[in-house]
Design a protein around this motif. Sequence first.
Motif, PDB file in Angstrom:
ATOM      1  N   ASP A 193      -4.462  -8.619   4.928  1.00 15.04           N
ATOM      2  CA  ASP A 193      -5.758  -8.736   5.615  1.00 15.04           C
ATOM      3  C   ASP A 193      -6.553  -9.961   5.187  1.00 15.04           C
ATOM      4  OD1 ASP A 193      -5.094  -6.352   6.761  1.00 15.04           O
ATOM      5  OD2 ASP A 193      -6.864  -5.259   6.089  1.00 15.04           O
ATOM      6  N   SER A 194      -6.175 -10.595   4.099  1.00 13.62           N
ATOM      7  CA  SER A 194      -6.970 -11.735   3.631  1.00 13.62           C
ATOM      8  C   SER A 194      -6.547 -13.051   4.268  1.00 13.62           C
ATOM      9  CB  SER A 194      -6.896 -11.848   2.108  1.00 13.62           C
ATOM     10  OG  SER A 194      -5.577 -12.142   1.699  1.00 13.62           O
TER      11      SER A 194
ATOM     12  N   LEU B  92       0.823  -1.223   0.000  1.00  8.86           N
ATOM     13  CA  LEU B  92       0.000   0.000   0.000  1.00  8.86           C
ATOM     14  C   LEU B  92       0.850   1.262   0.000  1.00  8.86           C
ATOM     15  CD1 LEU B  92      -2.874  -0.856   2.537  1.00  8.86           C
ATOM     16  CD2 LEU B  92      -2.758  -1.303   0.084  1.00  8.86           C
TER      17      LEU B  92
ATOM     18  N   ILE C 106       3.694  -0.154   4.169  1.00  5.43           N
ATOM     19  CA  ILE C 106       2.535  -0.896   4.677  1.00  5.43           C
ATOM     20  C   ILE C 106       2.242  -2.088   3.770  1.00  5.43           C
ATOM     21  CG2 ILE C 106       0.079  -0.790   5.289  1.00  5.43           C
ATOM     22  CD1 ILE C 106       1.793   0.963   7.063  1.00  5.43           C
ATOM     23  N   LEU C 107       2.329  -3.276   4.343  1.00  6.23           N
ATOM     24  CA  LEU C 107       1.982  -4.503   3.620  1.00  6.23           C
ATOM     25  C   LEU C 107       0.623  -4.977   4.103  1.00  6.23           C
ATOM     26  CD1 LEU C 107       2.874  -6.827   1.695  1.00  6.23           C
ATOM     27  CD2 LEU C 107       3.739  -8.002   3.728  1.00  6.23           C
ATOM     28  N   LYS C 108      -0.319  -5.022   3.181  1.00  9.67           N
ATOM     29  CA  LYS C 108      -1.659  -5.484   3.543  1.00  9.67           C
ATOM     30  C   LYS C 108      -1.735  -6.993   3.391  1.00  9.67           C
ATOM     31  CE  LYS C 108      -6.516  -5.104   2.145  1.00  9.67           C
ATOM     32  NZ  LYS C 108      -7.561  -4.202   1.658  1.00  9.67           N
TER      33      LYS C 108
ATOM     34  N   GLU D 188      -2.035  -8.065  21.565  1.00  7.20           N
ATOM     35  CA  GLU D 188      -3.254  -8.038  20.795  1.00  7.20           C
ATOM     36  C   GLU D 188      -3.089  -6.990  19.704  1.00  7.20           C
ATOM     37  OE1 GLU D 188      -6.178  -6.898  23.799  1.00  7.20           O
ATOM     38  OE2 GLU D 188      -6.032  -4.816  23.192  1.00  7.20           O
ATOM     39  N   ILE D 189      -3.700  -7.110  18.565  1.00  6.69           N
ATOM     40  CA  ILE D 189      -4.714  -8.061  18.191  1.00  6.69           C
ATOM     41  C   ILE D 189      -4.141  -9.096  17.227  1.00  6.69           C
ATOM     42  CG2 ILE D 189      -6.931  -8.229  16.984  1.00  6.69           C
ATOM     43  CD1 ILE D 189      -7.285  -5.207  17.932  1.00  6.69           C
ATOM     44  N   SER D 190      -3.319  -8.632  16.321  1.00  6.00           N
ATOM     45  CA  SER D 190      -2.951  -9.515  15.207  1.00  6.00           C
ATOM     46  C   SER D 190      -1.871 -10.526  15.579  1.00  6.00           C
ATOM     47  CB  SER D 190      -2.549  -8.699  13.989  1.00  6.00           C
ATOM     48  OG  SER D 190      -1.600  -7.729  14.344  1.00  6.00           O
TER      49      SER D 190
ATOM     50  N   ARG E  75      -2.610  -6.577  26.571  1.00 10.46           N
ATOM     51  CA  ARG E  75      -3.786  -5.788  26.218  1.00 10.46           C
ATOM     52  C   ARG E  75      -3.361  -4.368  25.872  1.00 10.46           C
ATOM     53  NH1 ARG E  75      -8.587  -8.738  27.333  1.00 10.46           N
ATOM     54  NH2 ARG E  75      -9.184  -7.190  25.784  1.00 10.46           N
TER      55      ARG E  75
ATOM     56  N   THR F 220       1.503   1.526  12.267  1.00 11.82           N
ATOM     57  CA  THR F 220       0.277   1.548  11.465  1.00 11.82           C
ATOM     58  C   THR F 220      -0.793   2.441  12.090  1.00 11.82           C
ATOM     59  OG1 THR F 220      -0.228  -0.572  12.530  1.00 11.82           O
ATOM     60  CG2 THR F 220       0.516  -0.650  10.255  1.00 11.82           C
TER      61      THR F 220
ATOM     62  N   ILE G  75      -4.082 -12.907   7.444  1.00 11.47           N
ATOM     63  CA  ILE G  75      -3.511 -12.715   8.787  1.00 11.47           C
ATOM     64  C   ILE G  75      -4.290 -11.688   9.615  1.00 11.47           C
ATOM     65  CG2 ILE G  75      -1.482 -12.002  10.135  1.00 11.47           C
ATOM     66  CD1 ILE G  75       0.292 -12.950   7.840  1.00 11.47           C
ATOM     67  N   ASN G  76      -4.564 -10.510   9.072  1.00 12.52           N
ATOM     68  CA  ASN G  76      -4.940  -9.362   9.898  1.00 12.52           C
ATOM     69  C   ASN G  76      -6.418  -8.989   9.966  1.00 12.52           C
ATOM     70  OD1 ASN G  76      -1.843  -7.618   9.144  1.00 12.52           O
ATOM     71  ND2 ASN G  76      -2.337  -8.922  10.883  1.00 12.52           N
ATOM     72  N   HIS G  77      -7.253  -9.675   9.244  1.00 11.44           N
ATOM     73  CA  HIS G  77      -8.700  -9.366   9.344  1.00 11.44           C
ATOM     74  C   HIS G  77      -9.453 -10.670   9.068  1.00 11.44           C
ATOM     75  CE1 HIS G  77     -12.510  -7.460   9.225  1.00 11.44           C
ATOM     76  NE2 HIS G  77     -12.535  -7.064   7.976  1.00 11.44           N
TER      77      HIS G  77
ATOM     78  N   ILE H 114      -2.310 -12.541  18.045  1.00  6.83           N
ATOM     79  CA  ILE H 114      -2.990 -13.644  18.735  1.00  6.83           C
ATOM     80  C   ILE H 114      -3.028 -14.920  17.883  1.00  6.83           C
ATOM     81  CG2 ILE H 114      -5.190 -14.411  19.718  1.00  6.83           C
ATOM     82  CD1 ILE H 114      -5.706 -11.511  20.579  1.00  6.83           C
TER      83      ILE H 114
END
Lengths: 190, 190
Positions: free
Chosen positions: A23-24, A15, A19-21, A58-60, A80, A100, A26-28, A62
């Motif tokens: 999301d498909s 991106l 920034i490496l997306k 957290e979050i990614s 947390r 990020t 790992i991250n979402h 986990i």
Amino acid sequence: MQALKDRIIKEGKNLGGGILKVDSFINHQVDPALMDACGREFARRFNKIGATRILTAEISGIAPAIMTARHMNLPVVYARKTKPITMPDQVYLTVAPSHTKGRLVELIISPEYLAHGERVLIIDDFLASGATILGLVRLSQAAGATVVGIGTLIEKSFEGGREALDHLKLPVESLVCITSMDNGEIVFSK
Amino acid sequence: MQALKDRIIKEGKNLGGGILKVDSFINHQVDPALMDACGREFARRFNKIGATRILTAEISGIAPAIMTARHMNLPVVYARKTKPITMPDQVYLTVAPSHTKGRLVELIISPEYLAHGERVLIIDDFLASGATILGLVRLSQAAGATVVGIGTLIEKSFEGGREALDHLKLPVESLVCITSMDNGEIVFSK
């Protein structure tokens, strides 16, 4: 690790601005079979360090941390970023800049789950500047625990995280290493 | 599910006000073997509903959802509570009151990972008022997906979540059900 690299090549998006997306997978949205394979690989690489606990943020972190924990048969603790009402008043807390998010984030661990003498393996999704991981190291030190290894799914070596961790003299393992994201490319070293 | 119930009896803490602290094995420290067993149990209970995707909410839904996803061989999507920079401008967003946070939280899903026609199994840690799960249902409906089942680790039946979900006419499975937390007790129905 070829399966992770292949997936980044297929679905990762540069991106810009480092920034490496991902999301498909790992991250979402998370691919549990891929995360399980990554956890198995971390378990293999860290099977001799005598870890008693896995620590992530957290979050990614986990998903990879829990899969690693499953293969190593260890409990996992995730720091947390906001203090829940179930946490005692006295906690370990540090702050780390989030690349990020563009601001400082808190990392908080209850003393109930990180004790003096524990041997901690830190697992996270990215090794970028190393700031989050150094935060987890500080929390471990505050608890009187010893960090014995650091594993990340994806290292962006051009952001200097490995150098930032160098003084710790610890095994630092990344499953995939990206050396450049200039000009819209994603260049791997392994 | 006896293993989960036993663990709540052993380590769960009634903090009053309906708050059950399970931070030593679900919400801060996670027992990966227990979560794996819970995931296997959800997979068994939902093996005939034809789910194509598992949906949960960050943060504490991730561990049970990813383990269920592993056993069902499905991708899992976790709704974000803040929009990351990797997400497109156009998203599915709803708000839900958070009992433990005492305020409204956003639940956000990228249209990239929840498509028209998907059959969604929702997995979360708690069924309390049902507000978070109803938020996930709204997001699914906005995407043109169909929710085909709802599974939670721990139901607190005295908070009315099951009644709030009743109109959906869906299978709702909880692995453990707590009927009362009055007077410092934790009373189970199963």
